[in-house]
Design an enzyme around this catalytic site. Structure first.
Site, short mmCIF file in Angstrom:
data_model
loop_
_atom_site.label_atom_id
_atom_site.label_comp_id
_atom_site.label_asym_id
_atom_site.label_seq_id
_atom_site.Cartn_x
_atom_site.Cartn_y
_atom_site.Cartn_z
CE LYS A 22 6.86 -14.78 22.00
NZ LYS A 22 7.54 -15.73 22.04
CG ASN A 23 5.25 -15.71 26.19
OD1 ASN A 23 5.78 -16.06 25.13
ND2 ASN A 23 5.48 -15.02 27.16
CB CYS A 118 15.92 -16.11 22.15
SG CYS A 118 14.34 -15.42 21.46
NE ARG A 123 14.69 -19.75 26.88
CZ ARG A 123 13.88 -19.21 26.00
NH1 ARG A 123 14.00 -18.73 24.96
NH2 ARG A 123 12.56 -19.14 26.47
CG ASP A 310 9.81 -12.84 28.40
OD1 ASP A 310 10.98 -13.19 28.18
OD2 ASP A 310 8.77 -13.38 27.90
NE ARG A 402 11.03 -15.78 17.61
CZ ARG A 402 11.49 -15.97 18.74
NH1 ARG A 402 12.76 -15.44 19.33
NH2 ARG A 402 10.92 -16.75 19.57
#
Length: 426
Positions: A22-23, A118, A123, A310, A402
């Protein structure tokens, strides 16, 4: 709203294929904005986040062909109809903000909403904006939007990040590919996903060197062309399933795993007493735990090649069953221990003090209703539930959607008792 019902206590056995990262996929999709030619991304994970971004790209005018259930995403940004990314779409996911750099680099202007995402603490995007200013962009932040302009194009620059930031490193890379001159990024993040992005950009005709090190050099080019690129496998997904097997017990082989990118993860698992057999050439990791207590392991989250933030929540779930006390320090994000109270509802013994959690292992966890609070926290509850006695209901699982493709299917295929139900079925 859906939830997961999980009956724990079943050892896991079989094979789990690892999806695309995903990232990485999100930044690769944004890179398609840099060229008028088609970009094809294979091994793209079907997730809420990647679908959100495809919808935003469609709003901008990108032709998106990505049939439901398929892993190949076709993107064509030949003619955009807008350089404005609205709040209604960007608020759903932080990575949407990464369309700003490519739009600015190719078109000389863009208006992008400040991001949502999130609830894991501050951030900020300050580092992103400072990088663009260093490249000559004029920026105005008002009413929740960043308005950026570089009428005469972006210029190469020397950019020294005051702290390591994956998002700012990737975003600056994207913008610098079309800048006039050379851009050097110092104190750059070294995550494998950054190297994957550089590989794709170079295949598009960019000149990026040093990705994967703390100094990345980008020699700007006039234009980029299309390409076909395979999204790298997801090391966070692979680490999550490895920890699930370690918690529940069993013997599972992860296939299409990014073994070379998982050294710190595999090291932590081995220290915990889990048998980990990794094969870089085959892309497989075999995880075995059949009886025997887990060893307590202390971890500090850190930028790559350190232990990834993560996977902090997932490792906490695992350590809640260790024979002793572990200390887990979160050094990347504030407010990222929201899963601790929910794990405690399952019987875990966790004390949080500022940026560290003291986890004293218990003999067994017991099923209970719990609630997901963010993407990675939600899957830590799944790991704990797989090891727990009795049934656990995990609510607010839209967080899971997600970042984890076909989670129930992959777990069910290795013997887990997991099913998705809607509240109407209750």
């Amino acid at each position: 709203m859906d939830k997961l019902k999980i009956t724990g206590g079943q050892p896991l056995s079989g094979t789990i294929p690892i999806s695309g990262a995903k990232n990485s996929a999100l930044k690769l999709m944004a890179a398609a904005l840099l060229t008028p030619e088609p970009v094809t991304l294979k091994n793209t994970p079907n997730l809420a986040d990647t679908r959100f971004l495809s919808q935003l790209l469609d709003t901008l005018g990108v032709e998106v062909y990505w049939p439901k259930g398929e892993s190949t995403c076709h993107l064509n940004a030949a003619e955009l109809k807008s350089t404005i990314a609205p709040y209604e779409q960007v608020r759903k996911m932080r990575a949407s903000f990464n369309v700003l750099g490519p739009l600015l680099a190719r078109y000389g202007h863009a208006t992008v909403s400040l991001p949502g995402g999130c609830a894991i603490g501050a951030r900020p995007v300050d580092l992103h904006l400072k990088a663009f200013e260093a490249m000559g962009a004029d920026l105005l932040v008002e009413e929740g939007y960043v308005k950026a302009a570089a009428i005469h194009g972006l210029k190469g620059a020397q950019i020294v990040f005051p702290m390591v930031s994956v998002g700012a490193t990737e975003h600056a890379m994207l913008a610098a590919t079309l800048a006039d001159g050379e851009t050097v990024l110092e104190n750059a993040a070294r995550e494998p996903e950054i190297a994957d992005l550089a590989d794709c950009l170079n295949a598009m005709g960019a000149k990026v060197s040093g990705a994967g090190t703390s100094t990345i050099t980008i020699q700007g080019v006039k234009q980029l062309h299309g390409t076909t690129h395979d999204v790298m496998a997801d090391r966070i997904e692979a680490g999550t399933y490895a920890m699930a097997v370690a918690a529940a017990g069993g013997d599972v082989t992860l296939t299409n795993a990014p073994v070379a990118a998982m050294s710190s993860i595999n090291h932590a698992l081995r220290n915990a007493g889990v048998q980990v057999d990794a094969d870089v050439e085959k892309g497989t990791i075999r995880i075995q735990r059949n009886g025997g207590k887990l060893n307590p392991v202390n971890i500090d989250t850190a930028p790559h090649p350190g232990f990834p933030t993560d996977l902090q929540a997932q490792f906490m779930a695992l350590m809640s069953l260790a024979n002793g006390t572990s200390v887990i320090r979160e050094n990347i994000f504030e407010n990222r221990f929201m899963h601790a109270p929910e794990l405690s509802r399952l019987g875990a013994n966790i004390t949080v003090r500022a940026h560290e959690a003291i986890v004293t292992g218990v003999d067994a966890l017991r099923g209970a209703p719990v609630m997901a609070t963010d993407l990675r926290a939600s899957v830590s509850l799944v790991i704990a539930a797989l090891a727990a006695q009795g049934e656990t209901d995990v609510s607010r699982i839209y967080h899971l959607d997600r970042g984890f493709e076909r989670l129930e299917e992959k777990l069910t295929n290795v013997g887990a008792n997991v099913r998705r139900v809607s509240e109407e079925e209750e």
